[in-house]
Scaffold this motif. Structure first.
Motif, PDB file in Angstrom:
ATOM      1  N   GLN A 106      35.853  43.990  20.994  1.00  0.00           N
ATOM      2  CA  GLN A 106      35.178  42.706  21.226  1.00  0.00           C
ATOM      3  C   GLN A 106      33.688  42.809  20.902  1.00  0.00           C
ATOM      4  O   GLN A 106      33.117  41.934  20.265  1.00  0.00           O
ATOM      5  CB  GLN A 106      35.374  42.264  22.678  1.00  0.00           C
ATOM      6  N   LEU A 227      30.617  36.937  23.858  1.00  0.00           N
ATOM      7  CA  LEU A 227      31.992  37.428  24.024  1.00  0.00           C
ATOM      8  C   LEU A 227      32.997  36.283  24.143  1.00  0.00           C
ATOM      9  O   LEU A 227      34.183  36.458  23.870  1.00  0.00           O
ATOM     10  CB  LEU A 227      32.085  38.350  25.251  1.00  0.00           C
ATOM     11  N   LYS A 232      39.991  39.745  20.057  1.00  0.00           N
ATOM     12  CA  LYS A 232      40.217  41.030  20.724  1.00  0.00           C
ATOM     13  C   LYS A 232      40.340  42.203  19.773  1.00  0.00           C
ATOM     14  O   LYS A 232      40.289  43.347  20.189  1.00  0.00           O
ATOM     15  CB  LYS A 232      41.509  40.939  21.539  1.00  0.00           C
TER      16      LYS A 232
END
Ligand code: WTA
Length: 636
Positions: A106, A227, A232
């Motif tokens: 991430q 984020l 992912k």
């Protein structure tokens, strides 16, 4: 990796011999234990004149694939990182390999989203929090070159490093905790960038203290907000073996700092191999390296070495004396630490704090102890061995440098014979030699000389960033055809190496040469002494005299008596010729934040020339300098 564990003294001998007779075959076999996207076509090309060193040529890999992806199947649920906060009452963090993998992916996507690409330099100025390790790995994942700057450096030092590297981004936090203090890290970054760091386009800020900080529109972003916008998965960038992995600046004693450059393939191979063998790591071990990631020890043995081996690594945000001098021992008991790696300076300061702190903890989990960064004097070695290791844990004294990337000379824990204050034997693949002043190799044992390395090893520095000539000058010009370490060393009658110290600190008294560390060692043998630093100063008759700055355990009430005891220790350990001419009792020594004594300052004081002490901003405690200057006036 486990296939390359050395498990007996005999095996060490055989392995070492093989590594010298056929270095390429030796490293070739070890490198194959790692995952490569494409194999190398040539193991090594080198010459030590320009210099030029290349390992695993043509090979493509990514160190984070080897630290993370490779372990997911077998160790996905195993702890990769344990984080212990500064305040023991705050909640700790544990990340499994899968969780660390996700966090790194991430963060890597955040870097990409902010325009950071392969080859870009990224400065990291962060406290010892999980995001620091994650940031380092995220850079490596996308092929950006990390340049970690210890978060205790001043804005000026940070700016110098950002400029030298031409960093496009700075990764930082709002603030940091260090013992009872809180420090505004982001403000330092702002000040540094304002000093003409025009290359910086992005500052990514991790929230640590929850402070409201100044955010520059269009330049600064919060990590937690970024984020929200990323996926992912971030595929690892295929890196050429000789692509740059990181730059790490070393505080050269003079001039501007040098950016030591390490490359992907060789560094990876050596970091993993030395971690396994020096510490004799075993699968279930919890490993704790107390070094800050801002130093090479934190790079190689807090992050890369342990993760390459699928180990559980512990990261500690605080300091050894907060809330009290038992903190290290408390943390060891709390997590059942099996391997503990710290610096002599820490050991000596905890020694001075008294035995009670260490005796209140069981320390039963410990199996191996390590020391790094400076010569460890016999007294500290013994204290560590007896009171921390309970005489059951081997203490390995590991000699290496920012430039060497990994441990070079050290006992293998539990395998090699130990001798206090001796680093011991070279690791396989390392060919140390002692040279005389004319550059001739000194043969045999019970000898002393300039410590050089005569054959390349995978994790050696490749250049100094932006200035290859400086690399040649500093390391390859003093002795033609050798890498010169800058250290003097002794090989004892059994071939064990003892590092005497930097040769720039050699004192020549009446034609006799002494390592300052050698004299300090002798002084420190005096029971009343905690620590000392010795420098040379001009002496009418002897050429140079010996000036000793001495820290004692108790305040000195009868200086003549203590002086006599110190001199006795020196005379007993070395001889009359090494007797200090002047002894000054001080409450502390001027140290950099990495624990190195700033001898430059002491030399000036000893010389009585305090007009130009140079930069003292990187000192742990600049006030100590004033005290020393005052005290020097009354030294006989
Ligand atoms: C010194 C730290 C004696 C040495 C890993 C070297 C040591 C310099 C030891 C590198 C040791 C490091 N015994 N001296 N076990 N380990 N040194 O670059 O003078 O911060 O050249 O790397 O520290 O310091 P650096």
């Amino acid at each position: 990796m486990m296939n390359f564990r050395i498990s007996s003294p005999e095996q060490y001998e055989v392995t070492y011999r093989r590594s010298v007779e056929d270095p390429e075959g030796f490293w070739d076999q070890i490198a194959k234990e790692y995952h490569w996207f494409e194999p190398w076509h040539k193991t090594l090309e080198w010459e030590f004149y320009t210099p030029s060193v290349k390992w695993f040529i043509g090979g493509k890999t990514n160190i984070t694939y080897n630290c993370l992806d490779r372990h997911l199947k077998k160790r996905g649920n195993k702890l990769a990182l344990i984080w212990e906060p500064n305040d023991p009452k705050e909640k700790f963090v544990r990340l499994t390999y899968r969780e660390l993998y996700e966090r790194v992916n991430q963060y890597a996507n955040v870097l990409k989203r902010n325009g950071i690409k392969k080859g870009d330099r990224v400065a990291i100025y962060m406290p010892m929090i999980p995001e620091l390790a994650i940031a380092v790995l995220a850079c490596a994942r996308i092929g950006a070159v990390h340049s970690v700057v210890f978060a205790g450096f001043s804005a000026v030092s940070l700016a110098d490093r950002i400029k030298d590297a031409g960093a496009v981004a700075v990764l930082t936090s709002d603030g940091l905790n260090r013992g009872a203090k809180q420090i505004p890290v982001k403000r330092v970054v702002d000040e540094a960038i304002a000093m003409g760091c025009d290359t910086v386009k992005r500052v990514i800020v991790t929230e640590r203290l929850g402070w409201a900080v100044n955010m520059v529109e269009g330049r600064d972003v919060w990590l937690h907000e970024e984020l929200q916008h990323v996926g992912k998965e971030c595929p690892p960038e295929p890196m050429d073996s000789e692509d740059m992995l990181f730059i790490l600046y070393t505080s050269g004693s003079t001039g501007k700092p040098k950016g030591v450059v390490h490359t992907v393939g060789g560094y990876m191979v050596y970091a993993g191999y030395t971690f396994l063998n020096a510490f004799q790591y075993e699968e279930s071990d919890v490993f704790w390296c107390t070094a800050d990631v801002g130093w090479i020890t934190g790079h190689t043995y807090l992050i890369y070495g342990p993760l390459l081996n699928g180990a559980t690594t512990l990261m500690f945000e605080g300091v050894p004396t907060y809330p009290d001098a038992g903190r290290f021992w408390q943390v060891i008991d709390k997590y059942g630490v099996n391997i503990f790696y710290t610096a002599p300076t820490a050991i000596r300061s905890l020694m001075a704090a008294g035995l009670d702190h260490v005796l209140s903890y069981s320390l039963d989990s410990l199996r191996v102890l390590g020391s790094v960064g400076e010569p460890i004097n016999e007294e500290a070695w013994n204290w560590y061995h007896i009171h921390v290791g309970k005489e059951r844990c081997p203490v390995i004294d590991t000699w290496w440098q920012t430039e060497t990337g990994g441990i070079m000379i050290s006992a293998l824990a539990g395998i090699s014979k130990l001798k206090p204050a001796h680093a011991g034997q070279p690791l396989p693949g390392i060919q140390p030699v002692l040279l005389d002043a004319d550059g001739r190799e000194i043969e045999g044992n019970d000898v002393e000389g300039y410590l050089c390395i005569k054959h390349p090893w995978p994790s050696m520095l490749r250049t100094t960033f932006g200035d290859h000539e400086r690399c040649r000058q500093t390391y390859f010009s003093a002795f033609k055809g050798y890498y010169f370490t800058g250290d003097g060393a002794r090989r004892d009658e059994n071939g064990l190496y003892r590092i005497i110290g930097r040769v720039d600190d050699v004192i020549n008294v009446s034609g006799h040469r002494f390592g300052t560390a050698e004299i300090e060692n002798a002084i420190n043998l005096c029971k009343k002494v905690v620590e000392s630093a010795v420098v040379g100063y001009p002496h009418e008759i002897k050429g140079q005299g010996i000036y000793a700055f001495v820290v004692t355990a108790e305040p000195v009430t009868n200086p003549d008596l203590v002086e006599a005891e110190i001199i006795e220790s020196v005379v007993a350990a070395i001889g009359k010729i090494a007797r200090p001419d002047k002894i000054q009792f001080v409450s502390g020594l001027p140290k950099t934040r990495s624990g190195k004594i700033m001898r430059r300052i002491l030399r000036k004081v000893a010389e009585g020339d305090i007009s130009n002490l140079g930069d003292t901003t990187t000192l742990l405690d600049p006030a100590v300098v004033d005290e020393i200057i005052e005290g020097a006036k009354t030294v006989k």
